[in-house]
Write a protein that holds these residues in place. Structure first.
Motif, mmCIF file in Angstrom:
data_model
loop_
_atom_site.group_PDB
_atom_site.id
_atom_site.type_symbol
_atom_site.label_atom_id
_atom_site.label_comp_id
_atom_site.label_asym_id
_atom_site.label_seq_id
_atom_site.Cartn_x
_atom_site.Cartn_y
_atom_site.Cartn_z
ATOM 1 N N ARG A 65 53.676 77.870 74.574
ATOM 2 C CA ARG A 65 53.704 78.566 75.872
ATOM 3 C C ARG A 65 52.557 79.476 75.891
ATOM 4 O O ARG A 65 52.443 79.804 74.430
ATOM 5 C CB ARG A 65 55.018 79.246 76.214
ATOM 6 N N VAL A 66 51.980 80.225 76.627
ATOM 7 C CA VAL A 66 51.011 81.237 76.557
ATOM 8 C C VAL A 66 51.460 82.397 75.689
ATOM 9 O O VAL A 66 52.631 82.681 75.747
ATOM 10 C CB VAL A 66 50.410 81.674 77.861
ATOM 11 N N LYS B 186 51.442 85.318 75.932
ATOM 12 C CA LYS B 186 51.925 86.788 76.598
ATOM 13 C C LYS B 186 53.203 86.422 77.225
ATOM 14 O O LYS B 186 53.930 87.489 77.614
ATOM 15 C CB LYS B 186 51.107 87.252 77.499
ATOM 16 N N THR B 187 53.898 85.385 77.333
ATOM 17 C CA THR B 187 55.032 85.254 77.718
ATOM 18 C C THR B 187 56.253 85.814 77.272
ATOM 19 O O THR B 187 56.532 85.683 75.778
ATOM 20 C CB THR B 187 55.499 83.685 77.652
ATOM 21 N N ARG B 188 56.844 86.822 77.609
ATOM 22 C CA ARG B 188 58.052 87.580 77.143
ATOM 23 C C ARG B 188 59.009 86.824 76.989
ATOM 24 O O ARG B 188 59.401 85.982 77.947
ATOM 25 C CB ARG B 188 58.005 88.982 77.854
ATOM 26 N N ASP B 189 59.936 87.125 75.943
ATOM 27 C CA ASP B 189 61.272 86.457 75.737
ATOM 28 C C ASP B 189 62.437 87.502 75.853
ATOM 29 O O ASP B 189 62.540 88.183 75.003
ATOM 30 C CB ASP B 189 61.288 85.581 74.529
#
Lengths: 115, 164, 89
Positions: A97-98, A100-103
């Motif tokens: 996933r890129v 910057k994807t926040r989790d």
């Protein structure tokens, strides 16, 4: 004449949404983001086409023709299901996933969200 | 074999009748009779495959909910289309965990489908215990606001429809 | 007017299908390809409905509905295979 314009409008709107959804499939950076294009835009694209088709065939003088709506109904039921399963498979395979994807999965259980 | 009843799933029967009439694209008396036969037989023979039907179902809120969702689908699609056409760098994707209040499996399925179809979100996974959904959002600014939006706009009405 | 709109819509759908095909070829992972194929069948439904309007014939509806049903079953089967490595458990 008015009917023709309305039908044309719906057909073009439908095609535009399908095109945008497919463009999203090409240019969005990771799988999870690409998932959004087809599930939403393309489904509505078909919806627009079908509304156009319903109006067209209903004004041909052979009575109202609604059976095309079944396709939309069916797609509205199945599109989320296939999207859900694809997302699940992608999580299972731990696709990239890129960055910057926040989790924000607060409950960090085991599995993909705890990665 | 579950307990046999004459009409194990009345709502399914009505839906089947409507679908049949749409499929043949006619409301001729013969087709209505055939549709009623199908609407009675199919639920009986597929009874074993169905999970227990929701104990109750309020029709009016359900119709209102369908209307709201249909409108939201159009709005959400325009939003997603704009996001897709814009530069991908500006997007702020996120995985968000949504704690469920609903308990009925059928209602949860409906909620997950609604989430996938409406705002810039796709439901990606259900917790093993069925108490939460994992949602992927395409562009999210304020997680709390998104959760609140889903809660207020979709989950509450579903609760009203299927549970007390 | 209508025939012009239909031709424009045909062009747009063809372009959309080409985009999907690009993603099928490019990948990079299996779910991407499945997603692209999934989108492709949905776009094909739109294309067939459009063709029905073009031909002014209602017969294409059945074809579109069949593709909708079969496409969904196909996608689910393939994804199931990805998840479990086995379709028939």
């Amino acid at each position: 004449m008015l009917v023709e314009i309305i039908v044309s409008l719906f057909l073009l709107i439908g095609a535009a949404f399908a095109l945008i959804g497919s463009w999203g499939l090409v240019h969005l950076p990771d799988f999870y983001m690409r998932l959004h294009g087809p599930t939403k835009a393309t489904t509505l694209g078909v919806g627009g086409m079908i509304v156009g088709s319903v109006i067209f065939f209903s004004t041909q003088g052979e009575g109202i023709s609604l059976h095309e709506l079944l396709i939309t109904l069916f797609l509205f039921i199945t599109a989320p299901v296939s999207a859900h399963m694809l997302a699940k498979a992608a999580l299972h395979l731990q696709l990239e996933r890129v960055e910057k994807t926040r989790d924000v999965a607060r409950k960090n259980t085991s599995g993909p969200c705890g990665k | 074999m579950k307990h046999q009843r004459w009409l194990p799933h009345p709502h399914l029967s009505i839906l089947l009748l409507i679908i049949w009439l749409l499929l043949v694209n006619s409301v001729a008396p013969g087709q209505i009779v055939l549709g009623v036969v199908i609407a009675i037989l199919v639920p009986i023979y597929t009874n074993d495959f169905w999970t227990d039907p929701p104990a109750r179902l309020r029709l009016l809120p359900l119709l209102r909910y369908a209307g709201v969702v249909l409108g939201d689908i159009v709005v959400a699609n325009v939003q997603v289309a704009i996001l897709i056409l814009g530069p991908a760098k500006r997007l702020r994707p996120a995985f968000i965990h949504y704690p469920l209040e609903l308990e009925s499996e059928f209602a949860i399925t409906l909620l997950a489908s609604t989430i996938s179809l409406t705002p810039g979100t796709v439901s990606a996974d259900v917790d093993a215990d069925g108490r939460g959904l994992l949602i992927h959002a395409l562009d999210v600014d304020d997680d709390e606001a998104l959760l609140r939006h889903i809660r207020e706009r979709y989950e509450r009405p579903l609760k009203e429809i299927f549970e007390c | 007017m209508l025939s012009l709109a239909i031709e424009a819509a045909f062009a747009m759908m063809s372009l959309a299908l080409l985009f999907n095909l690009w993603r099928v070829v490019r990948g990079p992972d299996l779910p991407d390809r499945i997603l692209a194929l999934d989108t492709m069948y949905i776009n094909t439904i739109a294309l067939i409905v459009l063709y029905g309007v073009h031909e002014q014939s209602g017969f294409y509806f059945e074809a579109a509905l069949l593709i909708a049903v079969m496409g969904f079953v196909g996608t689910v089967a393939v994804v199931k295979y990805l998840l479990r490595g086995d379709i028939v458990e």
